[in-house]
Enzyme design. Structure first.
Site, PDB file in Angstrom:
ATOM      1  N   ALA A  11      31.037  43.821  47.327  1.00  0.00           N
ATOM      2  CA  ALA A  11      30.084  44.444  46.475  1.00  0.00           C
ATOM      3  C   ALA A  11      28.683  45.568  46.078  1.00  0.00           C
ATOM      4  O   ALA A  11      28.049  46.253  45.527  1.00  0.00           O
ATOM      5  CB  ALA A  11      30.415  43.706  45.231  1.00  0.00           C
ATOM      6  N   THR A  12      27.361  44.794  47.346  1.00  0.00           N
ATOM      7  CA  THR A  12      27.031  46.157  47.529  1.00  0.00           C
ATOM      8  C   THR A  12      27.154  46.701  47.791  1.00  0.00           C
ATOM      9  O   THR A  12      26.426  47.963  47.496  1.00  0.00           O
ATOM     10  CB  THR A  12      26.740  44.742  49.126  1.00  0.00           C
ATOM     11  OG1 THR A  12      26.137  43.189  48.612  1.00  0.00           O
ATOM     12  CG2 THR A  12      25.326  45.499  49.530  1.00  0.00           C
TER      13      THR A  12
ATOM     14  N   GLN B 267      30.952  39.756  39.173  1.00  0.00           N
ATOM     15  CA  GLN B 267      30.676  38.469  38.445  1.00  0.00           C
ATOM     16  C   GLN B 267      31.718  38.286  37.346  1.00  0.00           C
ATOM     17  O   GLN B 267      32.235  36.752  37.046  1.00  0.00           O
ATOM     18  CB  GLN B 267      29.578  38.487  37.752  1.00  0.00           C
ATOM     19  CG  GLN B 267      28.274  37.604  38.879  1.00  0.00           C
ATOM     20  CD  GLN B 267      28.137  36.277  39.910  1.00  0.00           C
ATOM     21  OE1 GLN B 267      28.972  35.484  39.438  1.00  0.00           O
ATOM     22  NE2 GLN B 267      27.857  36.207  40.655  1.00  0.00           N
TER      23      GLN B 267
ATOM     24  N   SER C 273      34.123  41.843  43.952  1.00  0.00           N
ATOM     25  CA  SER C 273      34.051  41.527  45.566  1.00  0.00           C
ATOM     26  C   SER C 273      34.540  39.941  44.814  1.00  0.00           C
ATOM     27  O   SER C 273      34.719  39.369  44.928  1.00  0.00           O
ATOM     28  CB  SER C 273      32.513  40.883  44.837  1.00  0.00           C
ATOM     29  OG  SER C 273      32.418  39.883  46.662  1.00  0.00           O
TER      30      SER C 273
ATOM     31  N   HIS D 213      34.300  37.588  47.418  1.00  0.00           N
ATOM     32  CA  HIS D 213      34.289  36.205  47.418  1.00  0.00           C
ATOM     33  C   HIS D 213      33.281  35.326  45.973  1.00  0.00           C
ATOM     34  O   HIS D 213      33.301  34.106  46.205  1.00  0.00           O
ATOM     35  CB  HIS D 213      33.404  35.855  48.483  1.00  0.00           C
ATOM     36  CG  HIS D 213      31.856  36.216  48.519  1.00  0.00           C
ATOM     37  ND1 HIS D 213      30.857  35.541  48.101  1.00  0.00           N
ATOM     38  CD2 HIS D 213      31.067  37.549  48.506  1.00  0.00           C
ATOM     39  CE1 HIS D 213      30.003  36.687  48.100  1.00  0.00           C
ATOM     40  NE2 HIS D 213      30.394  37.506  48.120  1.00  0.00           N
TER      41      HIS D 213
ATOM     42  N   THR E 101      38.914  51.618  59.428  1.00  0.00           N
ATOM     43  CA  THR E 101      39.691  50.809  59.892  1.00  0.00           C
ATOM     44  C   THR E 101      39.847  49.191  58.575  1.00  0.00           C
ATOM     45  O   THR E 101      38.590  48.887  58.506  1.00  0.00           O
ATOM     46  CB  THR E 101      40.338  49.891  60.694  1.00  0.00           C
ATOM     47  OG1 THR E 101      40.515  51.495  61.688  1.00  0.00           O
ATOM     48  CG2 THR E 101      41.689  49.279  60.478  1.00  0.00           C
TER      49      THR E 101
ATOM     50  N   CYS F 200      19.638  36.003  46.975  1.00  0.00           N
ATOM     51  CA  CYS F 200      19.303  36.645  48.053  1.00  0.00           C
ATOM     52  C   CYS F 200      17.808  37.101  47.469  1.00  0.00           C
ATOM     53  O   CYS F 200      16.876  37.181  48.784  1.00  0.00           O
ATOM     54  CB  CYS F 200      19.532  38.424  47.864  1.00  0.00           C
ATOM     55  SG  CYS F 200      21.497  38.682  47.149  1.00  0.00           S
TER      56      CYS F 200
HETATM   57  C1  LIG Z   1      27.369  38.515  44.426  1.00  0.00           C
HETATM   58  C2  LIG Z   1      27.178  39.999  44.227  1.00  0.00           C
HETATM   59  C3  LIG Z   1      26.765  41.051  44.407  1.00  0.00           C
HETATM   60  C4  LIG Z   1      27.020  41.489  45.888  1.00  0.00           C
HETATM   61  O1  LIG Z   1      29.069  41.270  46.648  1.00  0.00           O
HETATM   62  P1  LIG Z   1      28.333  41.092  47.942  1.00  0.00           P
HETATM   63  O2  LIG Z   1      29.871  41.129  47.893  1.00  0.00           O
HETATM   64  O3  LIG Z   1      28.420  39.519  48.190  1.00  0.00           O
HETATM   65  O4  LIG Z   1      28.317  42.283  48.727  1.00  0.00           O
HETATM   66  C5  LIG Z   1      26.332  42.198  43.964  1.00  0.00           C
HETATM   67  N1  LIG Z   1      26.278  42.046  42.341  1.00  0.00           N
HETATM   68  C6  LIG Z   1      26.851  40.395  41.713  1.00  0.00           C
HETATM   69  C7  LIG Z   1      26.434  40.693  40.218  1.00  0.00           C
HETATM   70  C8  LIG Z   1      26.969  39.618  42.349  1.00  0.00           C
HETATM   71  O5  LIG Z   1      26.779  38.639  42.138  1.00  0.00           O
END
Ligand SMILES: *Cc1c(COP(=O)(O)O)cnc(C)c1O
Length: 409
Positions: free
Chosen positions: A79-80, A187, A207, A209, A247, A334
């Protein structure tokens, strides 16, 4: 009260930081490391085509969970990256006509920092405050939009306080004013229903994970009708319709797809079960801890999130240190290295003492009732110990400061 049967420890209650991969997800991924290892962009042979088919099946599963078409899903590293691509990509593409972005103060750092980097580059950014409930005021949002506005970025669900934004209302407002609506749904995905059509969303960051998939993969939903144009971040082979060169990681794509497929069938029942556990925990904590407060509205909230402040403990870090076998957090992963109070809690206007003592308790798929009862007992006894001995320790420290060590000038 009878003591809860002890669960296996340590108890993990930090599901907003990350989730363990579901064993079914891992199983789905395994064949793609060794047997089906082809480059999904190599179409000249069966190795590549088998990998491509798996990637495309995963893309369809992700799209289905948000009401999108598979062609609207661009894989990213998480998501970053998706947030960076959406915000910088849209802003840079349209910079000749529009140079203004609207966002909110409680966004994830990667959204705020993407906006800050655009601001350093000459764009104007309006960062909306939030109300005491943790949500933005829609009238303020509307007032912030101007003919120069290219994009509104407001998160679907907050990672610290779990509050859920009124996405459909924001989407309608953006559509009416002709500006793009981006939402960070890291989230929210797999936790609450999301529909890019019904909610008028143009760009959505995802994201894996956070929903029991692997770390290191995510996606950006990019609307095709009407088509949303972006400038890519990466130069390269032009994969992902030119928007994200490189890739694709076939096993990670497959794991993300499997996680979405599981969420599709489990989400409703899971939300009910986890929400009931969370409500049970909050009921107990609010009865047993005098002065505890809930941060963020209870009315629109992720089922697995609790964020509470306990002013009696003085400092959230002290509580974490007193809970070696219960994994909770002081806020976003973070920023937790910094000793400062969470910027999200500060933005609620709850005062410094409440902001400094805020802790996030995140429940998820593998959380049990026994774990919740155990964690509750641990938290209550830790708070009692801290508030009993923190007082004299504080006053001793204060006295030492006031009188100075013996023998000093
Ligand atoms: C975890 C999170 C991110 C970052 O996601 P990654 O896949 O770890 O880069 C961004 N925004 C929110 C709201 C998150 O909870």
């Amino acid at each position: 009260m009878t003591a809860a049967a002890n669960p296996r420890t340590p108890v993990y209650l930090d599901y907003q930081a990350t989730t363990p991969a579901d064993p079914q997800v891992v199983e789905a991924m395994l064949p793609y490391f060794t047997g089906i290892f082809g480059n999904p962009h190599s179409q000249g042979h069966g190795f590549g085509r088998a990998a491509r088919d798996a990637v495309e099946a995963a893309r369809a599963e992700i799209a289905a969970l948000i009401g999108a078409s598979p062609r609207e899903i661009v894989f990213t590293s998480g998501a970053t990256e998706a947030n960076n691509l959406a915000i910088k990509g849209a802003a840079r593409f349209h910079r000749a006509e529009r140079d203004h972005i609207v966002t909110s103060v409680t966004e994830h750092k990667c959204v705020l920092e993407s906006c800050a980097s655009l601001a350093a580059d000459g764009f104007t950014v309006s960062t909306l405050p939030v109300q005491a409930d943790g949500l933005i005021d829609l009238e303020r949002l509307e007032a912030a939009i101007s003919p120069r506005t290219v994009l509104v970025s407001v998160m679907a669900a907050n990672n610290e306080i779990g509050v859920v934004a009124p996405l459909a209302a924001i989407g309608r407002l953006c559509r009416a004013r002709g500006v793009l609506f981006h939402t960070d749904a890291a989230q929210a995905l797999g936790k609450i229903p999301l529909d890019v059509e019904a909610m008028g969303i143009d760009l959505m960051s995802l994201s894996a994970h956070k929903l029991y998939g692997p770390k290191g993969i995510g996606a950006l939903y990019v609307r095709r009708r009407p088509r949303v144009r972006l400038e890519p971040l990466l130069s390269g082979g032009g994969q992902e319709r030119g928007l994200r060169s490189g890739t694709l990681a076939t096993p990670l794509c497959v794991g993300f797809g499997a996680a979405c497929r599981i969420a599709q069938t489990e989400m409703a029942a899971e939300a009910e079960r986890i929400g009931a556990l969370r409500d049970h925990l909050w009921r107990r904590l609010s009865q047993e801890l005098p002065g505890v407060r809930l941060n963020g509205t209870a009315a629109a909230r992720l089922p697995g999130n609790l964020n509470i402040s306990i002013p009696a403990i003085g400092d959230a870090e002290a509580l974490l240190a007193a809970l070696p076998d219960v994994a909770i957090s002081t806020g976003s992963a973070c920023t937790s290295a910094a000793v400062e109070a969470s910027y999200v809690l500060r933005a609620l206007g709850i005062g410094e003492a409440a902001a400094r003592t805020g802790v996030r308790i995140g429940l998820g798929r593998f959380t049990t009732r026994a774990e919740i009862d155990y964690a509750c007992e641990r938290i209550v006894s830790a708070v009692q110990r801290l508030s009993a001995c923190a007082q004299p320790a504080w006053s001793n420290a204060l006295e030492a400061i006031e009188t100075g060590p013996a023998g000093s000038p």
